[in-house]
Design an enzyme around this catalytic site. Structure first.
Site, PDB file in Angstrom:
ATOM      1  N   GLY A 113       0.791  -1.216   0.000  1.00  0.00           N
ATOM      2  CA  GLY A 113       0.000   0.000   0.000  1.00  0.00           C
ATOM      3  C   GLY A 113       0.822   1.263   0.000  1.00  0.00           C
ATOM      4  N   ASP A 158       3.705 -10.048  10.205  1.00  0.00           N
ATOM      5  CA  ASP A 158       4.750  -9.297   9.496  1.00  0.00           C
ATOM      6  C   ASP A 158       5.531  -8.411  10.460  1.00  0.00           C
ATOM      7  OD1 ASP A 158       6.269  -8.617   7.303  1.00  0.00           O
ATOM      8  OD2 ASP A 158       4.882  -7.111   6.539  1.00  0.00           O
TER       9      ASP A 158
END
Length: 476
Positions: A27, A143
């Site tokens: 993103g 993550d």
């Protein structure tokens, strides 16, 4: 990027975009003004891969929205960058987050080098508390890495990018499951598709190792090398970790059931002498592994080795059969190898299918290849998407290729910004590629400069390229 995503555009009749803060594989983040509450926020435009149908795209949008709502459960924790809202502009999901003034741990390490034990201990404590809250809420981050840890100006340590997190109750939209995260920080079982809380703790261990030692222990020159190191290699014992050494080593155990729980990790963090912690009792537990994972990994390795032998002997048909068998086991590396074999045989359409399958499972060379394919076909938006994914996995080379997309769009200022970042990063392979780019566009002096930097780092192709630009004196 959404066609409307630009400074001055108002998202959902509420969030006024001010400036772009950064972008990665998942993103683009903007600073924005919440015109209703009159406060500044961060909004993340979630990049989605090209869908094969409108139904598949709708499923991906729904997944992004659902994962953002999962993250919103944690908005009030002092060590988590809270998700405030999730909206769509019709086709693209946007995640609205608290705006934090500071820099990431990655930026801190890149700019100032390793942190001392005291600072690393503070980071470890904050992240363990953040992960405890997440896991108690049933959310796995997936993550944890230096780039997702923010060091705020007021001394806060915050875990961010929970927009890719997964709640334990999520059982829908799994037909095209992807591996989220950077391989060098990823737990071995995550590569097998197993996302449990224990994987977050492993990633924290690798992150702390990088923070105190100044090197990422499993990063290699190629993604295949990195994955092999993660799955089978051992990190050198930490030399600068002091009292953190035992915690880091325990967190990085290859076997998830042997890693400490968060409570045990906090005990190790505060202990002045090495503590001996018994492994957790057998039976269902948060760190338990799915049965058969290690066996499947071994079977895939044997299939790849046999396929490689057949390729060396010229028996391509048998190599293809073995690679298809391994790819059918949802192994990303096998998909990538199969795609490469098919591409070399001229089966471009099927090769692209397998490259996409591998890339959506996190295999980064396939991301780069897809970027090149999309660039060649003129699909600049998808080329940018895959190049950003490649960059987000730690490959500076992707910035050179992403810059070419911006140039094709006429965004020369953004391209130059990326070129400057490549020079600052100093990655010798990326510098060589940048030199090639500038050489082809007639910027010979600039090409010489980056070739020289790459050659100084020991990259032989850059030395040859530099020699080709040096004036040749005629023999007398």
């Amino acid at each position: 990027m959404s066609g409307l995503g630009r400074p001055g555009w108002v998202l959902a009749d509420r969030y006024l975009l001010i400036e772009k803060l950064g972008s990665g594989g998942f993103g683009t983040v903007w600073k924005a003004r919440d015109q209703r509450l009159r406060v500044d926020v961060a909004v993340k435009e979630v990049l989605l891969p090209q869908a094969e149908s409108s139904t598949e795209h709708a499923e991906r949008v729904a997944r992004a929205e659902r994962e953002a709502r999962n993250a919103a459960r944690l908005r009030d924790h002092p060590n988590i960058v809270g998700v405030l809202d999730v909206v769509t502009d019709g086709v693209t999901p946007w995640i609205v987050m608290r705006l934090v003034s500071g820099r990431s741990l990655k930026e801190r390490l890149d700019g100032d080098g390793p942190v001392d034990v005291a600072e690393a201990t503070a980071v470890a404590g904050a992240l363990l508390q953040a992960l405890r809250a997440a896991h108690d809420a049933g959310v796995v981050h997936r993550d944890v890495k230096p780039g997702n840890i923010l060091l705020a100006g007021g001394g806060e340590v915050l875990l961010t990018d929970f927009g890719t997190a997964r709640h334990h109750s999520d059982h829908t939209l799994t037909a095209k499951e992807t591996i989220i995260g950077s391989f060098e920080y990823m737990a071995p079982e995550r590569i097998d598709g197993e996302g449990t809380p224990a994987g977050d703790l492993y990633s924290l261990g690798v992150t702390l190792y990088h923070a105190v030692e100044g090197v990422s222990p499993f990063r290699r020159d190629t993604i295949h090398g990195t994955m092999k190191a993660v799955m089978f290699g051992a990190a050198p014992p930490p030399a600068r970790a002091g009292q953190l050494g035992r915690l880091i080593t325990r967190l990085m155990d290859k076997e998830p059931e042997l890693r400490p729980s968060i409570s045990q990790a906090l005990t190790l963090l505060t202990a002045r002498t090495p503590a001996v912690l018994a492994p957790k009792s057998a039976g269902p537990a948060e760190n338990s592994r799915l049965p058969g994972v290690g066996r499947r990994r071994g079977e895939v390795g044997q299939l790849l080795a046999r396929a490689r032998d057949h390729q060396k002997r010229g028996d391509i048909g048998e190599a293809e059969r073995l690679l298809r068998q391994a790819a059918a086991m949802n192994d990303a590396l096998s998909m990538s190898f199969l795609a490469r074999l098919l591409e070399n045989r001229g089966s471009r359409t099927e090769a692209e299918h397998w490259y996409r399958q591998a890339a959506e499972s996190g295999e980064t060379l396939s991301m780069l290849t897809l970027g090149h394919m999309c660039m060649k076909s003129g699909d600049l938006s998808q080329a940018a998407y895959w190049y950003r994914r490649y960059v987000d996995h730690g490959h500076i080379l992707g910035k050179v290729h992403l810059a070419t997309v911006h140039e094709a769009w006429g965004e020369d200022d953004l391209a130059e910004q990326l070129y400057r970042e490549v020079e600052r990063d100093g990655d010798m392979v990326a510098l060589k590629a940048l030199g090639d780019r500038w050489k082809s566009s007639g910027r010979t002096d600039a090409a010489k400069r980056v070739y020289h930097k790459s050659a100084q780092a020991g990259y032989a192709p850059a030395k040859a390229a530099l020699a080709s630009l040096s004036p040749r004196h005629p023999s007398r």
